[in-house]
Scaffold this motif. Structure first.
Motif, PDB file in Angstrom:
ATOM      1  N   ARG A   1      12.133  -0.695   0.527  1.00  0.00           N
ATOM      2  CA  ARG A   1      12.501  -1.226  -1.050  1.00  0.00           C
ATOM      3  C   ARG A   1      11.836  -0.510  -2.302  1.00  0.00           C
ATOM      4  O   ARG A   1      12.445  -0.308  -3.086  1.00  0.00           O
ATOM      5  N   ARG A   2      10.666  -0.006  -1.663  1.00  0.00           N
ATOM      6  CA  ARG A   2       9.910   0.866  -2.835  1.00  0.00           C
ATOM      7  C   ARG A   2      10.507   2.162  -2.771  1.00  0.00           C
ATOM      8  O   ARG A   2      10.729   2.633  -3.942  1.00  0.00           O
ATOM      9  N   ILE A   3      11.059   2.645  -1.841  1.00  0.00           N
ATOM     10  CA  ILE A   3      11.742   3.957  -1.501  1.00  0.00           C
ATOM     11  C   ILE A   3      13.019   4.018  -2.358  1.00  0.00           C
ATOM     12  O   ILE A   3      13.552   4.666  -3.215  1.00  0.00           O
ATOM     13  N   GLU A   4      13.994   2.864  -2.229  1.00  0.00           N
ATOM     14  CA  GLU A   4      14.926   2.669  -2.900  1.00  0.00           C
ATOM     15  C   GLU A   4      14.939   2.574  -4.476  1.00  0.00           C
ATOM     16  O   GLU A   4      15.728   3.039  -5.142  1.00  0.00           O
ATOM     17  N   THR A   5      13.786   1.966  -5.091  1.00  0.00           N
ATOM     18  CA  THR A   5      13.736   1.641  -6.367  1.00  0.00           C
ATOM     19  C   THR A   5      12.741   2.826  -6.950  1.00  0.00           C
ATOM     20  O   THR A   5      12.369   2.685  -8.068  1.00  0.00           O
ATOM     21  N   GLU A   6      12.206   3.646  -6.214  1.00  0.00           N
ATOM     22  CA  GLU A   6      11.397   4.896  -6.495  1.00  0.00           C
ATOM     23  C   GLU A   6      10.208   4.442  -7.149  1.00  0.00           C
ATOM     24  O   GLU A   6       9.759   4.940  -8.207  1.00  0.00           O
ATOM     25  N   THR A   7       9.647   3.168  -6.709  1.00  0.00           N
ATOM     26  CA  THR A   7       8.541   2.755  -7.370  1.00  0.00           C
ATOM     27  C   THR A   7       7.168   2.489  -6.514  1.00  0.00           C
ATOM     28  O   THR A   7       7.174   1.762  -5.448  1.00  0.00           O
ATOM     29  N   PRO A   8       6.301   3.415  -6.743  1.00  0.00           N
ATOM     30  CA  PRO A   8       5.029   3.422  -6.030  1.00  0.00           C
ATOM     31  C   PRO A   8       4.314   1.890  -6.380  1.00  0.00           C
ATOM     32  O   PRO A   8       4.547   1.434  -7.351  1.00  0.00           O
ATOM     33  N   GLY A   9       3.402   1.842  -5.549  1.00  0.00           N
ATOM     34  CA  GLY A   9       2.657   0.425  -5.512  1.00  0.00           C
ATOM     35  C   GLY A   9       2.244   0.002  -4.237  1.00  0.00           C
ATOM     36  O   GLY A   9       2.595   0.501  -3.265  1.00  0.00           O
ATOM     37  N   VAL A  10       1.452  -1.150  -4.368  1.00  0.00           N
ATOM     38  CA  VAL A  10       0.958  -1.979  -3.134  1.00  0.00           C
ATOM     39  C   VAL A  10       2.084  -2.982  -2.487  1.00  0.00           C
ATOM     40  O   VAL A  10       2.402  -3.704  -3.241  1.00  0.00           O
ATOM     41  N   VAL A  11       2.123  -2.678  -1.124  1.00  0.00           N
ATOM     42  CA  VAL A  11       2.959  -3.833  -0.555  1.00  0.00           C
ATOM     43  C   VAL A  11       2.132  -4.637   0.597  1.00  0.00           C
ATOM     44  O   VAL A  11       1.033  -4.104   0.983  1.00  0.00           O
ATOM     45  N   ALA A  12       2.612  -5.663   0.896  1.00  0.00           N
ATOM     46  CA  ALA A  12       1.824  -6.417   1.889  1.00  0.00           C
ATOM     47  C   ALA A  12       3.020  -7.403   2.700  1.00  0.00           C
ATOM     48  O   ALA A  12       3.948  -7.598   2.139  1.00  0.00           O
ATOM     49  N   ALA A  13       2.659  -7.181   3.949  1.00  0.00           N
ATOM     50  CA  ALA A  13       3.689  -8.180   5.047  1.00  0.00           C
ATOM     51  C   ALA A  13       2.624  -8.187   6.343  1.00  0.00           C
ATOM     52  O   ALA A  13       2.305  -7.328   6.592  1.00  0.00           O
ATOM     53  N   ASP A  14       3.173  -9.335   7.059  1.00  0.00           N
ATOM     54  CA  ASP A  14       2.561  -9.490   8.362  1.00  0.00           C
ATOM     55  C   ASP A  14       0.975  -9.363   8.510  1.00  0.00           C
ATOM     56  O   ASP A  14       0.601  -8.950   9.359  1.00  0.00           O
ATOM     57  N   GLY A  15       0.362  -9.626   7.228  1.00  0.00           N
ATOM     58  CA  GLY A  15      -0.817  -9.280   7.336  1.00  0.00           C
ATOM     59  C   GLY A  15      -1.703  -7.859   7.064  1.00  0.00           C
ATOM     60  O   GLY A  15      -2.795  -7.920   7.264  1.00  0.00           O
ATOM     61  N   ILE A  16      -0.641  -7.120   6.667  1.00  0.00           N
ATOM     62  CA  ILE A  16      -0.854  -5.835   6.404  1.00  0.00           C
ATOM     63  C   ILE A  16      -0.962  -5.314   4.963  1.00  0.00           C
ATOM     64  O   ILE A  16       0.279  -5.806   4.550  1.00  0.00           O
ATOM     65  N   GLU A  17      -1.439  -4.781   4.361  1.00  0.00           N
ATOM     66  CA  GLU A  17      -1.661  -4.363   3.048  1.00  0.00           C
ATOM     67  C   GLU A  17      -1.402  -2.901   3.107  1.00  0.00           C
ATOM     68  O   GLU A  17      -2.173  -2.102   3.695  1.00  0.00           O
ATOM     69  N   ALA A  18      -0.464  -2.089   2.216  1.00  0.00           N
ATOM     70  CA  ALA A  18      -0.718  -0.747   2.114  1.00  0.00           C
ATOM     71  C   ALA A  18      -0.187  -0.443   0.665  1.00  0.00           C
ATOM     72  O   ALA A  18       0.266  -0.918   0.111  1.00  0.00           O
ATOM     73  N   PHE A  19      -0.578   1.205   0.522  1.00  0.00           N
ATOM     74  CA  PHE A  19      -0.269   1.544  -0.809  1.00  0.00           C
ATOM     75  C   PHE A  19       0.858   2.556  -0.641  1.00  0.00           C
ATOM     76  O   PHE A  19       0.866   3.325   0.419  1.00  0.00           O
ATOM     77  N   VAL A  20       2.146   2.487  -1.179  1.00  0.00           N
ATOM     78  CA  VAL A  20       3.025   3.360  -1.077  1.00  0.00           C
ATOM     79  C   VAL A  20       3.240   4.259  -2.264  1.00  0.00           C
ATOM     80  O   VAL A  20       3.360   4.008  -3.252  1.00  0.00           O
ATOM     81  N   ASP A  21       3.112   5.518  -1.692  1.00  0.00           N
ATOM     82  CA  ASP A  21       3.327   6.653  -2.607  1.00  0.00           C
ATOM     83  C   ASP A  21       4.840   7.281  -2.447  1.00  0.00           C
ATOM     84  O   ASP A  21       5.122   7.767  -1.361  1.00  0.00           O
ATOM     85  N   VAL A  22       5.670   7.035  -3.345  1.00  0.00           N
ATOM     86  CA  VAL A  22       7.293   7.200  -3.104  1.00  0.00           C
ATOM     87  C   VAL A  22       7.311   8.874  -3.056  1.00  0.00           C
ATOM     88  O   VAL A  22       6.955   9.593  -4.107  1.00  0.00           O
ATOM     89  N   ILE A  23       8.022   9.387  -2.267  1.00  0.00           N
ATOM     90  CA  ILE A  23       8.512  10.625  -2.308  1.00  0.00           C
ATOM     91  C   ILE A  23       9.833  10.775  -2.889  1.00  0.00           C
ATOM     92  O   ILE A  23      10.622  10.225  -2.274  1.00  0.00           O
TER      93      ILE A  23
END
Length: 230
Positions: A58-80
């Protein structure tokens, strides 16, 4: 290849979108993954949950970097994001100025014109290609996609009436056309007569460029580039 940054650069260079994902917190904190727009993991030893991959996509589709979280995992997404492409149709003085400015602003620029005397590569040293041809041939050679910005600077009806329908039928992010308000009103009327509805013709920015009182080719190029960035 074991360097995630190199993989990320190669992904962008190939014209594909994706993300460099860095896990946060816990024992896995700092571990990196490279994921493409389809959700395929191109780098990373650990398996990621479907929920987290979905958030990344979803972050890739919107070209929006940021923090995501799901299933107890948190990560920072740097969009390419691949370099956007600017397709300039009409190789006059405005095109020369726009090509130079846009290339420095991070666009890959391709220039096309049906007039051999104008489509001269030496006039556009910053362009990746300069071609002589009619719009349908030019678009067939370099198809328009969602990363494409289209600027029509040759507002002859017989040229625009081929180019603009092709642009409107594509996923081009931006479509701009040079000309006065009357010229733009006339082109809209012709496009509507050809079957394009109000939502379609509203995609065309015309007269092209922000209204800053631009007069010279360089000023008009600045106005166009500003509108593209906006």
């Amino acid at each position: 290849m074991t360097d995630p940054l190199e993989i990320a650069r190669d992904l962008a260079a190939s014209g594909r979108s994706g993300a460099l994902v860095t896990l946060l917190h816990g024992d896995s904190g700092g571990k990196r993954f490279v994921i493409d727009a389809a959700g395929e993991v191109l780098f990373g030893e650990e398996s990621l949950t479907a929920g987290l991959v979905d958030q990344v996509r979803r972050r890739i589709e919107t070209e929006t970097p940021g923090v995501v979280a799901a299933d107890g995992i948190e990560a920072f997404v740097d969009v390419i994001v691949p370099m956007p492409t600017l397709r300039i149709f009409g190789a006059g003085p405005i095109a020369e100025a726009l090509c130079a400015l846009a290339a420095r602003a991070g666009f890959e620029v391709a220039v096309g014109d049906p007039r051999p005397a104008h489509a001269q590569p030496q006039r556009f040293p910053d362009a990746i290609s300069v071609a002589c041809g009619w719009p349908d041939d030019l678009v067939a050679a370099l198809p328009l996609d969602r990363r494409s910005f289209v600027v029509s600077l040759l507002h002859a009806e017989r040229f625009e009436d081929v180019l603009l329908p092709l642009a409107l039928q594509s996923e081009a992010r931006y479509i701009g056309a040079l000309g006065s308000r009357k010229t733009h009103a006339d082109r809209i009327e012709r496009l509507q007569a050809a079957g394009f509805d109000d939502a379609a013709v509203a995609r065309i920015h015309g007269p092209v460029g922000l209204s800053i009182g631009a007069i010279t080719p360089e000023e008009i190029a600045i106005a166009i580039l500003a509108e593209m960035v906006q």
